[in-house]
Design an enzyme around this catalytic site. Sequence first.
Site, PDB file in Angstrom:
ATOM      1  N   SER A  21       0.849  -1.192   0.000  1.00  0.00           N
ATOM      2  CA  SER A  21       0.000   0.000   0.000  1.00  0.00           C
ATOM      3  C   SER A  21       0.882   1.239   0.000  1.00  0.00           C
ATOM      4  O   SER A  21       2.058   1.153  -0.393  1.00  0.00           O
ATOM      5  CB  SER A  21      -0.944  -0.039   1.207  1.00  0.00           C
ATOM      6  OG  SER A  21      -1.938   0.946   1.091  1.00  0.00           O
ATOM      7  N   ASN A  22       0.355   2.368   0.422  1.00  0.00           N
ATOM      8  CA  ASN A  22       1.137   3.614   0.437  1.00  0.00           C
ATOM      9  C   ASN A  22       0.681   4.494   1.593  1.00  0.00           C
ATOM     10  O   ASN A  22      -0.201   4.118   2.357  1.00  0.00           O
ATOM     11  CB  ASN A  22       1.015   4.323  -0.924  1.00  0.00           C
ATOM     12  CG  ASN A  22      -0.423   4.664  -1.246  1.00  0.00           C
ATOM     13  OD1 ASN A  22      -1.079   5.414  -0.524  1.00  0.00           O
ATOM     14  ND2 ASN A  22      -0.948   4.089  -2.328  1.00  0.00           N
ATOM     15  N   ARG A  23       1.272   5.663   1.712  1.00  0.00           N
ATOM     16  CA  ARG A  23       1.080   6.500   2.906  1.00  0.00           C
ATOM     17  C   ARG A  23      -0.192   7.346   2.893  1.00  0.00           C
ATOM     18  O   ARG A  23      -0.394   8.162   3.783  1.00  0.00           O
ATOM     19  CB  ARG A  23       2.269   7.459   3.070  1.00  0.00           C
ATOM     20  CG  ARG A  23       3.551   6.786   3.435  1.00  0.00           C
ATOM     21  CD  ARG A  23       4.634   7.830   3.668  1.00  0.00           C
ATOM     22  NE  ARG A  23       5.922   7.210   3.890  1.00  0.00           N
ATOM     23  CZ  ARG A  23       6.293   6.671   5.057  1.00  0.00           C
ATOM     24  NH1 ARG A  23       5.479   6.686   6.082  1.00  0.00           N
ATOM     25  NH2 ARG A  23       7.485   6.117   5.173  1.00  0.00           N
ATOM     26  N   ALA A  88      -4.933   7.583  -3.782  1.00  0.00           N
ATOM     27  CA  ALA A  88      -3.549   7.220  -4.115  1.00  0.00           C
ATOM     28  C   ALA A  88      -3.561   5.743  -4.509  1.00  0.00           C
ATOM     29  O   ALA A  88      -3.404   4.848  -3.674  1.00  0.00           O
ATOM     30  CB  ALA A  88      -2.646   7.459  -2.913  1.00  0.00           C
TER      31      ALA A  88
END
Length: 215
Positions: A21-23, A88
């Site tokens: 995943s991402n931030r 995102a």
Amino acid sequence: MKILVSAGPTREPIDAVRFLSNRSTGRMGIAVARAAAEAGHEVALVLGPVAIEPPDGVRVVRVETALEMLAALRAELPAADALVMAAAVADFRPAAPAARKLHKGEMPAAIQLVRNPDILAGLRPLKGNRIFCGFAAETDDVLASAARKLARKGLDLIVANDVTAPGAGFAVDTNVVTVLRPGAAPERWPLLSKIDVARRLVALLETLATERPAP
Ligand code: C5P
């Protein structure tokens, strides 16, 4: 207007318990949904996994993966006048996620990835007269990268920000953005809270909507 918003990250499974995943925290997109609802618009929010609560008065469709997000947005888009794509989206997903939890010893040293589809590009054939707004979180060469994305994704506007700048980016409540539109000079907005960026963006969508016939 009927405004469709995406927010948050996507999660791409490696196995039954692990993911890539991402931030993204979903703050910016959720602020857009809140501002749009407060301005009296009908809002659908396609939301990846986030820790914060979505606003009241917004219809929320929860998704996990990029492919689920694409399917949800494709289903919602026909009813929308505008799409604000603040999610995102993970660019890659594991090629062959395991249905169960892999034991440590079974974990491959390298995970084969495949590209996720570009959701905005995938929705482009359905765009019609709808307003499409993207976001571009950049760490360098912000305006040039955002301008390329505006053109490549066929957007009406893109909200660009340098996520490394003080007061901007992930997990903070403020943002410093520049709004790009085809054929117009970039418009740099001052340091604002994310809800104020969202309010200005909703006002801009309202202006753009008056300049075009309904879809
Ligand atoms: O290319 P990049 O990911 O930087 O573009 C950002 C914009 O494109 C955002 O609006 C994001 O939500 C959208 N996007 C998308 N599908 C992807 C990746 C990004 O629609 N697979």
